[in-house]
Structure formats: structure tokens, C-alpha cells
Design an enzyme around this catalytic site. Structure first.
Site, PDB file in Angstrom:
ATOM      1  N   SER A  24      56.683  25.886  13.999  1.00 48.20           N
ATOM      2  CA  SER A  24      57.555  25.762  15.171  1.00 48.20           C
ATOM      3  C   SER A  24      59.000  25.463  14.777  1.00 48.20           C
ATOM      4  O   SER A  24      59.250  24.594  13.942  1.00 48.20           O
ATOM      5  CB  SER A  24      57.036  24.641  16.080  1.00 48.20           C
ATOM      6  N   LYS A  75      49.106  25.813  26.624  1.00 50.46           N
ATOM      7  CA  LYS A  75      49.981  25.982  27.787  1.00 50.46           C
ATOM      8  C   LYS A  75      49.249  26.044  29.128  1.00 50.46           C
ATOM      9  O   LYS A  75      49.808  25.682  30.154  1.00 50.46           O
ATOM     10  CB  LYS A  75      50.837  27.246  27.641  1.00 50.46           C
ATOM     11  N   ASN A  96      55.175  24.901  29.757  1.00 48.85           N
ATOM     12  CA  ASN A  96      55.648  24.696  28.382  1.00 48.85           C
ATOM     13  C   ASN A  96      56.551  23.477  28.265  1.00 48.85           C
ATOM     14  O   ASN A  96      56.990  23.131  27.180  1.00 48.85           O
ATOM     15  CB  ASN A  96      56.381  25.946  27.874  1.00 48.85           C
ATOM     16  N   ASP A 111      59.842  29.217  29.781  1.00 49.41           N
ATOM     17  CA  ASP A 111      59.749  30.468  29.000  1.00 49.41           C
ATOM     18  C   ASP A 111      60.310  31.641  29.807  1.00 49.41           C
ATOM     19  O   ASP A 111      61.082  32.450  29.300  1.00 49.41           O
ATOM     20  CB  ASP A 111      58.289  30.791  28.657  1.00 49.41           C
ATOM     21  N   ALA A 140      52.357  35.389  28.031  1.00 49.34           N
ATOM     22  CA  ALA A 140      53.789  35.672  28.118  1.00 49.34           C
ATOM     23  C   ALA A 140      54.038  36.729  29.191  1.00 49.34           C
ATOM     24  O   ALA A 140      54.977  36.615  29.989  1.00 49.34           O
ATOM     25  CB  ALA A 140      54.317  36.154  26.770  1.00 49.34           C
ATOM     26  N   ARG A 161      45.925  47.192  26.745  1.00 46.34           N
ATOM     27  CA  ARG A 161      44.712  47.697  26.098  1.00 46.34           C
ATOM     28  C   ARG A 161      43.496  47.335  26.943  1.00 46.34           C
ATOM     29  O   ARG A 161      42.643  48.159  27.210  1.00 46.34           O
ATOM     30  CB  ARG A 161      44.672  47.044  24.705  1.00 46.34           C
ATOM     31  N   THR A 162      43.419  46.070  27.379  1.00 48.56           N
ATOM     32  CA  THR A 162      42.307  45.628  28.223  1.00 48.56           C
ATOM     33  C   THR A 162      42.784  45.666  29.676  1.00 48.56           C
ATOM     34  O   THR A 162      43.551  44.806  30.120  1.00 48.56           O
ATOM     35  CB  THR A 162      41.889  44.188  27.838  1.00 48.56           C
ATOM     36  N   TYR A 235      60.638  37.955  17.665  1.00 46.80           N
ATOM     37  CA  TYR A 235      61.958  37.766  17.049  1.00 46.80           C
ATOM     38  C   TYR A 235      61.881  37.738  15.524  1.00 46.80           C
ATOM     39  O   TYR A 235      62.878  37.575  14.841  1.00 46.80           O
ATOM     40  CB  TYR A 235      62.631  36.493  17.575  1.00 46.80           C
TER      41      TYR A 235
HETATM   42  P1  ATR Z   1      50.567  35.492  24.651  1.00 43.62           P
HETATM   43  O1  ATR Z   1      50.074  34.289  25.375  1.00 43.62           O
HETATM   44  O2  ATR Z   1      51.533  35.177  23.551  1.00 43.62           O
HETATM   45  O3  ATR Z   1      51.078  36.545  25.564  1.00 43.62           O
HETATM   46  P2  ATR Z   1      47.912  36.588  24.345  1.00 43.62           P
HETATM   47  O4  ATR Z   1      47.506  35.900  25.605  1.00 43.62           O
HETATM   48  O5  ATR Z   1      47.024  36.530  23.178  1.00 43.62           O
HETATM   49  O6  ATR Z   1      49.316  36.062  23.834  1.00 43.62           O
HETATM   50  O7  ATR Z   1      48.240  38.123  24.714  1.00 43.62           O
HETATM   51  C1  ATR Z   1      48.557  39.061  23.784  1.00 43.62           C
HETATM   52  C2  ATR Z   1      48.657  40.438  24.476  1.00 43.62           C
HETATM   53  O8  ATR Z   1      48.955  41.386  23.469  1.00 43.62           O
HETATM   54  C3  ATR Z   1      47.377  40.894  25.130  1.00 43.62           C
HETATM   55  O9  ATR Z   1      47.696  41.634  26.272  1.00 43.62           O
HETATM   56  C4  ATR Z   1      46.754  41.793  24.065  1.00 43.62           C
HETATM   57  O10 ATR Z   1      45.938  42.819  24.567  1.00 43.62           O
HETATM   58  P3  ATR Z   1      44.435  42.537  25.080  1.00 43.62           P
HETATM   59  O11 ATR Z   1      44.566  41.894  26.433  1.00 43.62           O
HETATM   60  O12 ATR Z   1      43.815  43.880  25.145  1.00 43.62           O
HETATM   61  O13 ATR Z   1      43.814  41.640  24.041  1.00 43.62           O
HETATM   62  C5  ATR Z   1      47.985  42.402  23.461  1.00 43.62           C
HETATM   63  N1  ATR Z   1      47.756  42.846  22.072  1.00 43.62           N
HETATM   64  C6  ATR Z   1      47.644  42.055  20.987  1.00 43.62           C
HETATM   65  N2  ATR Z   1      47.434  42.808  19.889  1.00 43.62           N
HETATM   66  C7  ATR Z   1      47.420  44.104  20.292  1.00 43.62           C
HETATM   67  C8  ATR Z   1      47.250  45.368  19.637  1.00 43.62           C
HETATM   68  N3  ATR Z   1      47.069  45.432  18.309  1.00 43.62           N
HETATM   69  N4  ATR Z   1      47.298  46.490  20.387  1.00 43.62           N
HETATM   70  C9  ATR Z   1      47.500  46.434  21.718  1.00 43.62           C
HETATM   71  N5  ATR Z   1      47.645  45.269  22.399  1.00 43.62           N
HETATM   72  C10 ATR Z   1      47.623  44.125  21.706  1.00 43.62           C
END
Ligand code: ATR
Length: 290
Positions: A24, A75, A96, A111, A140, A161-162, A235
């Protein structure tokens, strides 16, 4: 006797909880702000396991810590231990920033405001009447989607993706703010066409983050339009492949450093009841862009 720099009996204590926490930059950020603002405060990192979250919160109250930041993975879980979460934080599903006022804890989300401030500062424009495509549907993305909707975007597309996770965010926006959000499941068009058609494209995934710097969440053959703005919450590296490709095609780009710095400065303002001046903001950006 000359009073020396450093912690004294009067120093106000703040911190950040997360796990892991070693990476951090918040301690450095907040202690630097205090130095510039000439405020007697110290900010320290705390690694807190999930099972100890409630105990940590009770401890902060007992020790009369002035406030703390919350980072991954706490969070969302922290919210149930806070006396009063802001309306925005509840919609965003994440806190946060926690402020301790005489033993009562208030939860905020800086955030999303940090994201919005940095976007506006660096592009000179906001989200009103804009069509925005977001890639990813995690924590995020939810906070950013809620913020953009509150600021009057015309349309928000969430591509993930999901698909079920994108649907969750779409429902939160449509049911609580305005019926402007959609995802690939509810649209006739494919992800790529949605993104090509949008004014602003935001990557909220970790794709392209160090050390996977050769990856981008956009597929090859993407048709860029010079009026589009690309924002990456990542970043490190300073310029991800997602941003470098967009810049090469004449688009404006913004990375996530501003979001990180502004979320911290906004937390600081909440805790200290101060306004950080433009000069300090410029110094902070200079210091952390090195
Ligand atoms: P954060 O809280 O930082 O946003 P997170 O809740 O883990 O982190 O979310 C990460 C996002 O990035 C998710 O939408 C994830 O997709 P899934 O919902 O399908 O898991 C997406 N993500 C992470 N790695 C990925 C990859 N290699 N290709 C496509 N999407 C990805």
C-alpha cells in the site's frame, strides 16, 4: 526545548487496514499530505485477517483512532461494523474511509469520487449525457458505475466475462438511480460494437497490470475513434497496453494514479475537516509521479 518532528503525545493517529497491506502507498501518501498541510497526524498500515475484522474495528474505537482507510479484501465486509454508512457507499456496496467521531463510526466511499475528480481534472470533461462502456464488473466497477449514473450519463454499458456480475450492477443502477444501464446479455449488439460506439471506455479489470503488461482487455482489430477517452484504473504500469493502443490511435488516455491520489486526499479532508489546497494537490501529484 525545541519540539522535534515526529509522533508526540498530541499526534492524531490514522491508518489503513487490508490484507496484504505491505504494497500500500497510502501510508506514504497520507504522511506526505500531513507534512505539506503541517498537521500533526501519523498514518500506519495494519494487516487484518478477515476473522479479526470486527475486533480490529472495536480496537480502533477503544484506542480512539481518528479514522482509517479500508482496502482489499475488507471494503464490503466492513460495512456491517460501521454505525452509519453514507447513502452513496451503500449503493456502491463498499466503504474505503471510516471516520471516528466520539466513538461513533461513519463510513464513506471516496474511491468513486476520486475516480470522477481525476477524470475531470485530466480530460476537462465529465459524464453528463455521455455513453460510457465499462469493462469488468467487480467492486471498483460497481462504485464507478453508480457514480457515473449519479453524474448524469446517458447510457452505461457493462461488459464482463461473467455476465451475472454485470447484471447485478446494471440492476443496482437501473433500480436506484436511472434506467440507463445495460450489459451484453440485455443488448442486441456485441461487446466490441458497444465499446466502439461509446464516448468513454473504462477498464476496471486487472488485465494489463504488472507483470502481465502485454495484455489488454480489448480484442485485436478494435476500431478507435479519436474523440473517445480511455481510462484505466490500473496505474502500474503507468501506461497499460489498453492505454498505449488507444493513445497510438489518437485517443485521450488517463491512468488510475489520479484516482488513487484523490481517494486518499478526499479521505484526509473528511477526517481533518480541511480543504487540501491546489498547491498541495500539485505537490502530491509531482511527488507520486516520480
Ligand atoms: P475489484 O474489486 O478491484 O474491482 P474484483 O471484484 O476481483 O476486483 O473484480 C475484478 C473484475 O475484473 C471482475 O469483473 C473480473 O471478471 P469476472 O467477474 O468474470 O471474474 C475481471 N477480470 C479479472 N481478470 C480478468 C481477465 N483475465 N479477463 C477478463 N476479466 C477479468
Amino acid at each position: 526545548m525545541k519540539i522535534r518532528d515526529g509522533v508526540t503525545g498530541k499526534t492524531k493517529i490514522f491508518g489503513v487496514i487490508g490484507n496484504p497491506i505491505e504494497h500500500s502507498i497510502s501510508p506514504q501518501l497520507h504522511n506526505t499530505i500531513s507534512r505539506y498541510m503541517k498537521i500533526d497526524a501519523a498514518y500506519v498500515p495494519f494487516r487484518v485477517e478477515q476473522d479479526n475484522l470486527q475486533g480490529a474495528v472495536e480496537g480502533f474505537k477503544a484506542l480512539n483512532v481518528g479514522g482509517f482507510n479500508v482496502t482489499i479484501p475488507h471494503k464490503k465486509q466492513i460495512m456491517k461494523f460501521i454505525d452509519q454508512n453514507s447513502k452513496e457507499a451503500i449503493l456502491m456496496g463498499a466503504v474505503n474511509t471510516v471516520k471516528n467521531v466520539d466513538g461513533k463510526l461513519f463510513g464513506y466511499n471516496t474511491d468513486a469520487e476520486g475516480f470522477s475528480r481525476s477524470f475531470k481534472e485530466e480530460t476537462g470533461t465529465g459524464f453528463k449525457d455521455k455513453t460510457v462502456a465499462m469493462i469488468g464488473a467487480g467492486g471498483a466497477a460497481r462504485a464507478i458505475a453508480v457514480k457515473i449514473a449519479m453524474e448524469g450519463a446517458k447510457k452505461i454499458f457493462i461488459c464482463n466475462r461473467t455476465v451475472s456480475r454485470a447484471v447485478e450492477i446494471v440492476d443496482i443502477v437501473n433500480n436506484n438511480i436511472a434506467e440507463i444501464a445495460a450489459c451484453c446479455e440485455t443488448c442486441e449488439v456485441r461487446n466490441r460494437e458497444i465499446i466502439e460506439y461509446s464516448n468513454i471506455i473504462i477498464n476496471t479489470t486487472s488485465v494489463g497490470m504488472y507483470p502481465d503488461m502485454d495484455k489488454s482487455p480489448l480484442e485485436e482489430g478494435f476500431m478507435y475513434n479519436k474523440d473517445q477517452i480511455f481510462y484505466d484504473v490500473v496505474y502500474n504500469p503507468v501506461k497499460t497496453k489498453f492505454l498505449a493502443d488507444a493513445e497510438r490511435n489518437g485517443c485521450k488516455i488517463v491512468n488510475g494514479l489520479g484516482m488513487l491520489l484523490y481517494q486518499g486526499m478526499l479521505s484526509y479532508e473528511i477526517w481533518m475537516n480541511v480543504k487540501i489546497t491546489g498547491e498541495v494537490i500539485r505537490n502530491i501529484f509531482k511527488y507520486f509521479s516520480r
